[in-house]
Write a protein that holds these residues in place. Structure first.
Motif, PDB file in Angstrom:
ATOM      1  N   ASP A 105      15.713   4.286  27.171  1.00 48.59           N
ATOM      2  CA  ASP A 105      16.338   3.188  26.418  1.00 48.59           C
ATOM      3  C   ASP A 105      15.365   2.616  25.380  1.00 48.59           C
ATOM      4  N   GLU A 109      15.717   2.795  21.231  1.00 45.18           N
ATOM      5  CA  GLU A 109      15.540   1.609  20.395  1.00 45.18           C
ATOM      6  C   GLU A 109      14.481   1.872  19.318  1.00 45.18           C
ATOM      7  N   LYS A 113      14.944   2.024  15.177  1.00 41.79           N
ATOM      8  CA  LYS A 113      14.212   1.114  14.293  1.00 41.79           C
ATOM      9  C   LYS A 113      13.073   1.803  13.547  1.00 41.79           C
TER      10      LYS A 113
END
Ligand code: MG
Length: 225
Positions: A105, A109, A113
């Motif tokens: 996870d 992320e 980004k």
């Protein structure tokens, strides 16, 4: 520091760095919805993540999804700087198994980004190794079965022949960028089938010719850690 059997004695695994390959098996690149890279793609794992047989993998509170990735690990035997592919294997001491444990996870992320993977790959206990080191002269790594079970269910099963970039090419490319020191580890990427680990799981990984190694999985806070 982790101590593993090697030849008639033991070897203290104390790398200055762990260089880990991303997307080095086609099927794994597909399952990650990634393109197959034109050049090797790698990142660093800290040596503080190393654990040996008998030590548990700890699932950090910061992540809700921690995955297993079984990988063939190459241990460097001699300082390697700008080493051509044809001579690369002279710089290898031997091989072991490394699990490139990943907070999926947090990695997702970071990918979204455009941030580094260091957090997702770098927690303590995220680099289990074992069960032993095999001398490179005693093992042809070109086509070995590599696999991983969780609680006796097969999750990953592949062959080292499916690697996109082979070990000599990896050493040539990495050593153009950073000097590889004796004891450094190159973790050569994982075959398809990565999946989540949960508290109480038992992970068993194997590579033909190297052996099998087991690790327990515990949630952070479930023991004193
Ligand atoms: Mg990996």
């Amino acid at each position: 520091m982790v101590r593993l059997p090697f030849r008639d004695t033991h070897y203290d695994v104390r790398p200055s760095k762990i260089v880990a390959l991303a997307k080095n098996y086609v099927e794994h690149a597909r399952e990650m919805e990634s393109d197959v890279p034109e050049r090797p793609v790698f990142f660093l794992k800290p040596h503080s993540a190393l654990i040996g047989p008998g030590e548990p993998i700890i699932l950090p509170r910061m992540s809700k999804r921690v995955d297993h990735e079984v990988e063939l690990a190459v241990i460097i035997g001699r300082r390697a700087k700008r080493v051509p592919e044809e001579k690369a294997m002279d710089y290898v001491l031997g091989y072991t198994i490394l699990l490139d444990i990943t907070a999926r996870d947090l990695q997702a992320e970071a990918r979204k980004k455009g941030l580094p993977w260091t957090v997702a790959k770098g927690f303590d206990t995220f680099a289990p190794v074992g069960p032993r080191i095999v001398d490179r002269r005693e093992l042809d790594i070109s086509n070995l079965e590599i696999g991983l079970k969780v609680n006796d269910q097969i999750r990953q099963l592949g062959r080292t022949s499916e690697m996109i970039f082979k070990v000599p090419e990896l050493i040539e490319y990495i050593s153009l960028i950073m000097t590889l020191e004796p004891g450094d580890i190159i973790s050569t990427g994982t075959p398809a089938g990565v999946g989540p680990l949960r508290h109480g799981d038992k992970v068993e990984a194997w590579i033909e010719g190297i052996g099998r190694v087991e690790f327990d999985v515990l949630a952070e806070g479930s023991i004193l850690c």
